[in-house]
Scaffold this motif. Structure first.
Motif, PDB file in Angstrom:
ATOM      1  N   LYS A  87      21.299  46.689 -70.261  1.00 47.63           N
ATOM      2  CA  LYS A  87      21.390  47.996 -69.593  1.00 47.63           C
ATOM      3  C   LYS A  87      21.278  47.833 -68.073  1.00 47.63           C
TER       4      LYS A  87
ATOM      5  N   ARG B 103      25.402  48.275 -64.556  1.00 47.39           N
ATOM      6  CA  ARG B 103      25.769  48.937 -63.301  1.00 47.39           C
ATOM      7  C   ARG B 103      26.385  47.957 -62.289  1.00 47.39           C
TER       8      ARG B 103
ATOM      9  N   LEU C 197      29.779  46.819 -63.614  1.00 48.51           N
ATOM     10  CA  LEU C 197      30.830  47.835 -63.498  1.00 48.51           C
ATOM     11  C   LEU C 197      31.362  47.877 -62.071  1.00 48.51           C
ATOM     12  N   LYS C 198      30.454  47.796 -61.122  1.00 51.39           N
ATOM     13  CA  LYS C 198      30.875  47.824 -59.719  1.00 51.39           C
ATOM     14  C   LYS C 198      31.735  46.619 -59.375  1.00 51.39           C
TER      15      LYS C 198
ATOM     16  N   GLU D 200      32.068  49.020 -75.874  1.00 50.18           N
ATOM     17  CA  GLU D 200      31.833  49.990 -74.796  1.00 50.18           C
ATOM     18  C   GLU D 200      32.330  49.494 -73.442  1.00 50.18           C
TER      19      GLU D 200
ATOM     20  N   SER E 167      36.914  47.859 -71.638  1.00 49.26           N
ATOM     21  CA  SER E 167      37.906  48.417 -70.714  1.00 49.26           C
ATOM     22  C   SER E 167      37.565  48.118 -69.265  1.00 49.26           C
ATOM     23  N   ARG E 168      36.367  47.607 -69.005  1.00 49.59           N
ATOM     24  CA  ARG E 168      35.978  47.310 -67.630  1.00 49.59           C
ATOM     25  C   ARG E 168      35.916  45.812 -67.353  1.00 49.59           C
TER      26      ARG E 168
ATOM     27  N   ARG F 299      39.756  57.899 -58.615  1.00 46.38           N
ATOM     28  CA  ARG F 299      39.086  57.293 -59.753  1.00 46.38           C
ATOM     29  C   ARG F 299      39.772  57.654 -61.085  1.00 46.38           C
TER      30      ARG F 299
ATOM     31  N   ASP G 124      36.688  59.621 -69.788  1.00 52.12           N
ATOM     32  CA  ASP G 124      35.839  59.281 -70.939  1.00 52.12           C
ATOM     33  C   ASP G 124      34.422  59.012 -70.418  1.00 52.12           C
TER      34      ASP G 124
ATOM     35  N   LEU H  93      32.609  56.440 -70.031  1.00 51.14           N
ATOM     36  CA  LEU H  93      32.445  55.346 -69.089  1.00 51.14           C
ATOM     37  C   LEU H  93      33.038  55.697 -67.716  1.00 51.14           C
ATOM     38  N   ASP H  94      34.121  56.480 -67.729  1.00 44.32           N
ATOM     39  CA  ASP H  94      34.681  56.964 -66.459  1.00 44.32           C
ATOM     40  C   ASP H  94      33.636  57.784 -65.708  1.00 44.32           C
TER      41      ASP H  94
ATOM     42  N   ASP I  71      31.164  55.526 -64.100  1.00 42.27           N
ATOM     43  CA  ASP I  71      31.810  54.938 -62.920  1.00 42.27           C
ATOM     44  C   ASP I  71      31.821  55.920 -61.754  1.00 42.27           C
TER      45      ASP I  71
ATOM     46  N   MET J 262      28.481  56.512 -60.196  1.00 40.45           N
ATOM     47  CA  MET J 262      28.085  55.379 -59.343  1.00 40.45           C
ATOM     48  C   MET J 262      28.768  55.449 -57.985  1.00 40.45           C
TER      49      MET J 262
ATOM     50  N   GLU K 168      27.233  58.114 -55.919  1.00 40.24           N
ATOM     51  CA  GLU K 168      25.936  57.673 -55.386  1.00 40.24           C
ATOM     52  C   GLU K 168      26.134  56.858 -54.113  1.00 40.24           C
ATOM     53  N   ASP K 169      27.127  55.973 -54.145  1.00 37.98           N
ATOM     54  CA  ASP K 169      27.406  55.152 -52.961  1.00 37.98           C
ATOM     55  C   ASP K 169      27.892  56.009 -51.800  1.00 37.98           C
TER      56      ASP K 169
ATOM     57  N   GLU L 134      20.618  58.951 -55.370  1.00 38.67           N
ATOM     58  CA  GLU L 134      20.562  58.446 -56.733  1.00 38.67           C
ATOM     59  C   GLU L 134      20.606  59.594 -57.721  1.00 38.67           C
ATOM     60  N   ILE L 135      21.484  59.479 -58.699  1.00 38.18           N
ATOM     61  CA  ILE L 135      21.583  60.509 -59.739  1.00 38.18           C
ATOM     62  C   ILE L 135      21.051  59.886 -61.027  1.00 38.18           C
TER      63      ILE L 135
ATOM     64  N   ASP M  49      19.760  59.286 -64.968  1.00 44.23           N
ATOM     65  CA  ASP M  49      20.500  59.460 -66.225  1.00 44.23           C
ATOM     66  C   ASP M  49      20.387  60.891 -66.764  1.00 44.23           C
TER      67      ASP M  49
END
Lengths: 247, 77
Positions: free
Chosen positions: A122, A126, A129-130, A171, A174-175, B15, B36, B38-39, B42, B45, B48-49, B54-55, B57
């Motif tokens: 977990k 992050r 992903l970046k 999960e 795709s990344r 995005r 979706d 995961l999008d 993304d 994130m 946030e940048d 910070e957001i 969960d």
């Protein structure tokens, strides 16, 4: 091969984790190991990492503690700027027959071996992903597939890692993040050296190749999955066990 | 407010590869803009940048429309 990459290896001070850390360093990666308590062993591993010319960092982390894991990963990213490879290798045993197994023995093993992998995974998602890519490798076990008397807790955790591997792989596919498990067979380490001779002999007779594996055998498989060579493999369990389990 | 919306819009358009006209305050990020889960992660994130905040969960889970994002950012920035 892995130049410019940063790898985190949990349980990296001894045994299989140490071999993985040194092998990934030889392949060009900077290395961070998480260790539970054996400071001397952790320093020895880091010394070997530095001898390869790569950077090494040892962090004392209880992988079952979310705050410690999050803080450690933050330190990794602030030190190295990235994390490309995570090897969830930290594991303990508290063997007992199921009917005698204490709740505490169950909880400790699940916490370190399974929850630890969940928390570390977990925490790296992050940054991965970046970076739009990453490699997560979970060290399971042959017993997680085949079962083993006296190890219900350990087997449940190791089987759980295989399920975690498949789901995380789906999960994150795709990344560009691959997630795989390695299931070592009987490997000569501190963890297995405590077993009695009769049991070891019996286990050897069940290995088609006829000899025990070494930590290096596991490290080579990790290196392959972590490199570009392994880019098209995800969600799999690779058995490195001399043929003990054949699917 | 307008400025925040413009910046959020720009990120969403890039995005999620959607048309700028679709990105209204009422648009649902998942249902209308086709993201979706995961999008969304993304996107959060990147926001946030961009906005240097910070957001968490739990807060992220409450965000469903573009307006929710803008409101959250304006409240916390």
């Amino acid at each position: 091969m892995l130049n410019g990459k940063t790898a985190v290896v949990t349980g990296g001070s001894r045994g299989i984790g140490r071999a993985i850390a040194i092998t990934l360093a030889e392949a060009g990666a900077d290395i961070v190991i998480f260790y539970a308590g054996n400071h001397t062993a952790a320093e020895e591993t880091i010394q070997s990492v530095r001898e390869t010319g790569r950077q090494g960092l040892a962090l004392k982390v209880d992988v079952s503690d979310k705050e410690q894991v999050d803080a450690a990963l933050k330190e990794v990213v602030s030190t190295f700027g990235r994390v490309d490879i995570l090897v969830n290798n930290a594991g303990i045993t508290r063997d007992n027959l199921l009917m005698r197994m204490k709740e505490d023995e169950w909880d400790q093993v699940i916490a370190t071996n399974l929850k630890g992998a969940f928390l570390c995974t977990k925490a790296v998602i992050r940054p991965m992903l970046k970076q739009k890519g990453g490699r997560i490798i979970n060290i399971s076990s042959v017993v997680g597939v085949a079962g083993n008397p006296g190890q219900a807790n350990y087997v449940a955790a190791k089987a759980g890692l295989i399920g975690l591997t498949k789901t995380t792989a789906k999960e994150l596919a795709s990344r560009g993040i691959t997630v795989n498990a390695i299931a070592p067979g009987f490997i000569e380490t501190d963890m297995t050296s405590v077993l009695d001779e009769a049991l070891k002999e019996q286990m050897r007779s069940e290995i088609p190749l006829g000899y025990y594996g070494t930590p290096q055998d596991i490290a080579e498989a990790v290196k392959f999955l972590a490199s570009d060579s392994g880019r098209y493999i995800t969600g799999q369990t690779i058995h490195v066990d001399g043929g003990m389990v054949m699917n | 407010m307008a400025d925040t919306l413009e910046r959020v819009k720009k990120i969403i358009v890039e995005r999620l590869d959607v048309d700028e006209a679709e990105v209204t305050l009422e648009a649902s990020i998942k249902e209308d803009l086709g993201a979706d889960s995961l999008d969304v992660v993304d996107l959060i994130m990147e926001l946030e940048d961009e906005f240097e905040l910070e957001i968490g969960d739990d807060e992220a889970a409450k965000i469903s429309t573009v307006g929710d994002i803008v409101e959250y950012i304006n409240k916390h920035n």
